[in-house]
Design a protein around this motif. Structure first.
Motif, PDB file in Angstrom:
ATOM      1  N   UNK A  26      -2.628  -4.449  -2.234  1.00 14.83           N
ATOM      2  CA  UNK A  26      -1.664  -5.379  -1.633  1.00 14.83           C
ATOM      3  C   UNK A  26      -1.536  -6.698  -2.385  1.00 14.83           C
ATOM      4  N   UNK A  27      -2.372  -6.967  -3.358  1.00 12.78           N
ATOM      5  CA  UNK A  27      -2.311  -8.257  -4.046  1.00 12.78           C
ATOM      6  C   UNK A  27      -1.335  -8.274  -5.211  1.00 12.78           C
ATOM      7  N   UNK A  28      -0.904  -7.108  -5.658  1.00 15.24           N
ATOM      8  CA  UNK A  28       0.121  -6.981  -6.692  1.00 15.24           C
ATOM      9  C   UNK A  28       1.039  -5.855  -6.239  1.00 15.24           C
ATOM     10  N   UNK A  29       2.189  -6.177  -5.661  1.00 15.96           N
ATOM     11  CA  UNK A  29       3.038  -5.131  -5.071  1.00 15.96           C
ATOM     12  C   UNK A  29       3.323  -3.982  -6.031  1.00 15.96           C
ATOM     13  N   UNK A  30       3.002  -2.778  -5.570  1.00 15.25           N
ATOM     14  CA  UNK A  30       3.285  -1.591  -6.356  1.00 15.25           C
ATOM     15  C   UNK A  30       2.213  -1.216  -7.352  1.00 15.25           C
ATOM     16  N   UNK A  31       1.127  -2.001  -7.419  1.00 11.46           N
ATOM     17  CA  UNK A  31       0.066  -1.705  -8.385  1.00 11.46           C
ATOM     18  C   UNK A  31      -1.297  -1.763  -7.710  1.00 11.46           C
TER      19      UNK A  31
END
Length: 241
Positions: A26-31
């Protein structure tokens, strides 16, 4: 260890690391990323969710050990996000970013925008930035306790827009801090500037605002307002915090 890692290892090892999260979705959307928390922040927001990281002297972890753990996670993680506190407050950040890239990871940054010149220096080392936009520029000092903080945050936004690095803006919201009119005006200003990805993050209860969010803000922000704001951006979402 390659030449880039060797050159930067000394300043990187002076980093004030307050904690880390080995896996986050959740801290880097999509990764899928690891998150490294750096201590120190120039602002004193009353609702800060990481108050233990405000002082630069705070630091429980050492970079060499974290670097070894990251090496073992190559192929399992997409990238590494540096958060805080305010990670740009740590002079070791450029060296940390260089080492992470040398390990083969993409690099991300969470920043509240307190250091435009430092952000400009590290932008070539970043693949993605999550920029906190707290409110409209003239209302910043009341939230951060720091005069001129709004101008600095929006200067960072201008840098991101000009540089082309992938980024999103996010605003932590609470009815004690924002109303519908201020949220709508802020979203309108960001869209006009060229922001394409925007998120609202519902403030988690804490010592300064202890009431459960659902009890004081059932149905807030209203669905109609959310739809109006969503129409301004390529991507918009409301997160639970």
């Amino acid at each position: 260890m390659n030449a880039a890692t060797s050159t930067n290892s000394a300043p990187a090892e002076r980093a004030r690391i307050g904690g880390w999260q080995p896996f986050s979705a959740c801290d880097w959307p999509g990764r899928l990323a690891a998150v490294v928390f750096l201590a120190g922040c120039p602002w004193r927001c009353g609702y800060c969710h990481n108050p233990a990281l405000l002082q630069r002297r705070h630091g429980h972890h050492r970079w060499p050990q974290l670097r070894e753990q990251l090496q073992r996670r190559r192929g399992l993680l997409d990238g590494v996000v540096f958060s805080g506190g305010e990670p740009l407050s740590d002079p070791a950040l450029p060296a940390l970013l260089a080492e992470v890239r040398a390990l083969g990871f993409a690099t991300g940054l969470h920043t509240a925008g307190g250091y435009p010149h430092r952000l400009q220096r590290v932008l070539p080392l970043l693949d993605w930035v999550g920029l906190d936009i707290k409110t409209q520029p003239g209302r910043y000092a009341a939230l951060t306790g720091s005069g001129g903080s709004g101008a600095r945050a929006f200067a960072c936004l201008d840098l991101l827009l000009a540089h082309g690095t992938a980024f999103e803006c996010r605003s932590t919201i609470h009815p004690a801090l924002h109303n519908d009119a201020t949220l709508l005006q802020l979203a309108t200003d960001l869209a006009r500037r060229g922001v394409r990805r925007y998120a609202w993050q519902l403030l988690r209860p804490g010592p300064q605002l202890p009431q459960p969010f659902a009890a004081i803000a059932a149905g807030w922000p209203q669905a109609g307002l959310q739809q109006q704001v969503a129409a301004m951006f390529e991507h918009f979402e409301v997160r639970s915090g």
